[in-house]
Design an enzyme around this catalytic site. Structure first.
Site, mmCIF file in Angstrom:
data_model
loop_
_atom_site.group_PDB
_atom_site.id
_atom_site.type_symbol
_atom_site.label_atom_id
_atom_site.label_comp_id
_atom_site.label_asym_id
_atom_site.label_seq_id
_atom_site.Cartn_x
_atom_site.Cartn_y
_atom_site.Cartn_z
ATOM 1 N N GLY A 88 43.645 65.928 -52.123
ATOM 2 C CA GLY A 88 42.595 66.931 -52.052
ATOM 3 C C GLY A 88 43.137 68.299 -52.388
ATOM 4 N N GLY A 90 43.693 71.975 -50.826
ATOM 5 C CA GLY A 90 43.679 72.851 -49.662
ATOM 6 C C GLY A 90 43.428 74.277 -50.093
ATOM 7 N N PHE A 92 45.425 76.614 -50.248
ATOM 8 C CA PHE A 92 46.545 77.274 -50.910
ATOM 9 C C PHE A 92 47.186 76.426 -51.996
ATOM 10 C CE2 PHE A 92 46.122 78.939 -46.643
ATOM 11 C CZ PHE A 92 46.042 80.289 -46.879
ATOM 12 N N ASP A 206 41.765 80.117 -40.232
ATOM 13 C CA ASP A 206 40.925 79.278 -41.078
ATOM 14 C C ASP A 206 40.707 77.920 -40.425
ATOM 15 O OD1 ASP A 206 39.294 78.695 -43.188
ATOM 16 O OD2 ASP A 206 40.906 78.258 -44.608
#
Ligand SMILES: *[C@@H]1O[C@H](CO)[C@@H](O)[C@H](O)[C@H]1NC(C)=O
Ligand SMILES: *[C@@H]1O[C@H](CO)[C@@H](O)[C@H](O)[C@H]1NC(C)=O
Ligand SMILES: *[C@@H]1O[C@H](CO)[C@@H](O)[C@H](O)[C@H]1NC(C)=O
Length: 394
Positions: A88, A90, A92, A206
């Site tokens: 996936g 992220g 960053f 986050d």
């Protein structure tokens, strides 16, 4: 006069003794001073040696804690970052699944070089963050810096992220109440560790469903913690121009004024809690015209004394209502507008376990317009709440 001669003799004897004693003392004294100095110095040297030794041990164990991987190892493990091994994306960088030669599965996060300011600072941060160990945090296993590549290596979480369970109607069916409650408590404990118990005081900034990963036994582990530290080394002020985070989870004082604190994480936790309970996604809208968001919807049900209507339909037959209502109330407490009204994570953990009485929540913030939030701009969070990069003295 034999008597007086005797006395004189005695007097002389005494004088001799006194002289000898004094002389001995002086000689000893003179000898003693350099000896003391020498002794002190050698003691100090010894101590310095000991300290050096300790530092060495510390340094070595640090090296062991975060090994640096070679790029070749990572390339082999991920099949040269093949699209098949991609897990996936992220916040960053891209995340890949890898298998080391010994069979260990790892998650590989490939960061973008441009977003990192200094390599040494980056390395230091990685070493510090790797020291954070808690069963509800994803474990950082190592890193790799080679050429243009900057890579973080984490333990692999076979059950993926929490959002793939909450918001997927078929998977939500296996996601029963005891699992959900266990996950809620685990996230709370992980966050408590980051905020209060770890050597570093970390504000996640986050926290959201996709940043909570699940291990093979469905234990939750918070991921991407410390990324704010790694990417924003200069932010000691608790006030930032570069707001990281995700709309829908952000506390108003953070989204609007850029002020962050442990209490803005508590707000995000409140949203996450609401999503786990309801199976619905929160979409922030400050404008009533855009329809009710999850917070407003849930609050209206709560006010109308119909909290059970919020329960995720997949949950209806296995939910423990007492726990559900308690979680819902905690969620509203976390979502209160004024950050000082929100509980800290140690209170949240106690409340989750029913060890603490629950106050009546005030109206959550999302119902209050942008104007009201902005008018509170002058009031910034207290300094002890906003330390983000300060090392906390033990
Ligand atoms: C990996 O892929 C890159 C380009 O995608 C290529 O330049 C490189 O040679 C590949 N490395 C190996 C070991 O296959
Ligand atoms: C979680 O992962 C384990 C191991 O891969 C698997 O056996 C289990 O069924 C998964 N749990 C759920 C709820 O999907
Ligand atoms: C958390 O809140 C409780 C209750 O308000 C307070 O007693 C405690 O000192 C707080 N803990 C920290 C670490 O601020």
């Amino acid at each position: 006069m034999p008597g007086s001669g005797q006395v004189l003799k005695n007097k002389q004897k005494r004088r001799v003794i006194v002289i000898v004693v004094v002389a001995t003392a002086v000689v000893f004294g003179v000898l003693l001073i350099p000896y003391c100095i020498w002794k002190r110095k050698s003691l100090r040297d010894n101590m310095e040696n000991n300290v050096m030794l300790d530092q060495n041990i510390e340094f070595q164990s640090e090296d062991i804690e975060v090994p640096s991987f070679s790029l070749a190892t990572i390339v082999t493990a991920t099949n040269n970052f093949s699209s098949d091994s991609k897990l996936g994306e992220g916040g960053f960088g891209l995340v890949y699944k890898g298998t080391l030669i010994d069979g260990h599965e790892i998650a590989v996060k490939r960061l973008s070089r441009s977003s990192i300011q200094g390599l040494n600072e980056f390395k230091n941060e990685v070493i510090l963050i790797a020291k954070l160990q808690h069963r509800n945090l994803v474990r950082l296993l190592g890193y790799c810096i080679e050429g243009e590549e900057i890579i973080l290596i984490y333990e692999y979480m076979p059950n993926g992220s929490l959002d793939s369970f909450i918001f997927d109607k078929t998977r939500a069916k296996v996601f029963d109440w005891s699992m959900r409650f266990n996950i809620i408590c685990g996230i709370a404990r992980g966050l408590l560790y980051l905020h209060e118990d770890s050597r570093l005081r970390i504000i996640h900034r986050d926290l959201k469903a996709s940043n909570v990963l699940l291990d093979s036994k469905m234990n939750p582990k918070i991921s991407d913690f410390g990324m704010a530290r790694i990417f924003g080394g200069d932010q000691t002020e608790g006030n930032t121009n570069r707001v990281v985070g995700t709309y829908g989870y952000m506390a108003p004082e953070y989204a609007i004024d850029g002020l962050f604190s442990v209490k803005s994480d508590v707000y995000s936790f409140g949203i996450l809690l609401l999503e786990i309970l309801s199976g619905k996604k929160n979409r922030r809208s400050f404008h009533p015209s855009q329809g009710l968001n999850l917070v407003a919807y849930a609050w209206n049900l709560w006010k109308d004394d119909k909290p059970l209507e919020l329960i995720d339909t997949c949950l209806e037959d296995n939910c423990i209502l007492l726990e559900f209502v308690r979680c819902l109330r905690i969620s509203f407490l976390c979502l209160q507008q004024h950050h000082e009204d929100r509980p800290n994570m140690s209170s949240v953990v106690m409340m989750l376990h029913g060890e603490s009485s629950l106050p009546e929540p005030k109206e959550p913030t999302s119902l209050v317009g942008k104007k009201l939030s902005s008018s509170r701009k002058s009031q910034s969070p207290s300094t002890n709440e906003i330390t983000v990069t300060l090392l906390e003295a033990r």
